[in-house]
Design a protein around this motif. Structure first.
Motif, short mmCIF file in Angstrom:
data_model
loop_
_atom_site.label_atom_id
_atom_site.label_comp_id
_atom_site.label_asym_id
_atom_site.label_seq_id
_atom_site.Cartn_x
_atom_site.Cartn_y
_atom_site.Cartn_z
N GLY A 1 26.55 -33.38 14.08
CA GLY A 1 26.96 -34.34 13.06
C GLY A 1 26.98 -35.77 13.53
N LEU B 1 31.65 -36.57 10.36
CA LEU B 1 30.93 -35.78 9.36
C LEU B 1 30.06 -34.80 10.12
CD1 LEU B 1 29.99 -35.18 6.44
CD2 LEU B 1 28.27 -36.98 6.73
N HIS B 2 30.27 -33.48 9.92
CA HIS B 2 29.55 -32.54 10.77
C HIS B 2 29.27 -31.21 10.08
CE1 HIS B 2 33.22 -30.08 12.01
NE2 HIS B 2 33.73 -31.06 11.31
N TYR B 3 28.28 -30.53 10.64
CA TYR B 3 27.91 -29.17 10.23
C TYR B 3 28.35 -28.20 11.31
CZ TYR B 3 24.99 -24.98 10.13
OH TYR B 3 24.56 -23.69 10.16
N ILE C 1 29.86 -27.75 5.93
CA ILE C 1 29.96 -29.20 6.06
C ILE C 1 31.42 -29.62 5.92
CG2 ILE C 1 29.20 -31.43 5.18
CD1 ILE C 1 26.92 -29.77 6.29
N ASP C 2 31.87 -30.46 6.84
CA ASP C 2 33.26 -30.91 6.78
C ASP C 2 33.33 -32.39 7.16
OD1 ASP C 2 35.93 -30.80 6.30
OD2 ASP C 2 36.44 -29.53 8.02
N PHE C 3 34.46 -33.00 6.79
CA PHE C 3 34.68 -34.42 7.05
C PHE C 3 36.11 -34.59 7.55
CE2 PHE C 3 36.33 -38.50 5.35
CZ PHE C 3 35.55 -39.37 6.12
#
Length: 256
Positions: free
Chosen positions: A80, A68-70, A41-43
């Motif tokens: 995301g 915001l995504h996987y 998970i990142d932003f």
């Protein structure tokens, strides 16, 4: 007027989700080496002086874009949410997407919801006559031996429509085709050019205008050194829209 049922949209999303999940599961099995720095998970946050997208000036005001995504371990599956907001409050957008990339090929499904001009829009309204959404499918290929990328996007449903002679709203199914080429790419800088066209097989006018040749542009990206080994990615895009007859320059800064 014809209506696009929510169930139709859900079925499309479910079909692509199952397809991507199956492909990703196979690749995860084949790839047994895990990256130590893997973050599922990142932003990300970006600031722009304006927002250009597919030859359109989405907003002329400064704005922020948040992602915001996987991402899967092998980096091939990505899904995301992306949201944009203008500093002056005139632009608001929330999108959902899922994409899969392998061996230069990629496929992406986006539910794009720019509701800036739809103050009474309902978040799950997909009725062609009232919705603020449009669902877009993109197929792309990045060539391995030359720095060329070709993409074809089609709007499957949503507010991409036209009025027939019988007074009915029908889907336009607008297509957007783009070629982009990297002139050079170094460690901390790159320069690329692009050209794009748009058309519909069922109507003369389309989502991006009414001519086939839509836009061409130049994008220069550079990592600006902030401190020692800390760099801030910055890009400048010069765009000419030959259909709507305007030119714009977008400056984007990726904060993290």
């Amino acid at each position: 007027m014809k209506k696009v049922k929510n169930s139709k949209y859900i079925q499309i999303v479910l079909l692509f989700w199952l397809s991507f999940s199956a492909l990703n599961a196979q690749d995860e099995t084949e790839n047994l080496t895990e990256a130590v720095s893997y973050k599922p998970i990142d932003f990300n946050l970006q600031v722009k002086n304006m927002h250009l997208w597919r030859g359109l000036r989405v907003t002329d005001a400064p704005m922020t874009g948040a992602l915001l995504h996987y991402t899967s371990k092998n980096g091939k599956l990505d899904a995301g949410f992306w949201g944009g907001a203008g500093f002056n409050g005139d632009y608001t957008e929330v999108d959902y997407y899922i994409s899969y990339t392998t061996h230069g090929f990629s496929i992406a499904l986006w539910d794009i919801n720019n509701y800036s001009d739809f103050p009474d829009a309902e978040i799950f309204d997909y009725d062609t006559s009232t919705t603020s959404h449009f669902v877009d499918l993109t197929l792309a290929y990045t060539f391995q031996k030359i720095p060329l990328k070709a993409s074809w996007s089609t709007i499957l449903l949503g507010r991409d429509s036209y009025l027939t002679d019988d007074g009915e709203l029908e889907n336009t199914f607008t297509n957007y085709v783009e070629l982009s080429y990297n002139i050079f790419k170094k460690k901390h800088s790159s320069l690329g050019v692009s050209i794009a066209g748009a058309f519909s097989f069922v109507n003369d006018a389309h989502f991006y205008g009414d001519k086939v040749l839509n836009n061409f542009g130049i994008i220069y990206s550079r990592d600006v050194k902030v401190y020692q080994d800390i760099y801030l990615p910055v890009s400048v895009t010069a765009l000419w829209n030959t259909d709507q007859k305007f030119a714009s320059i977008q400056v984007a800064i990726n904060l993290f």
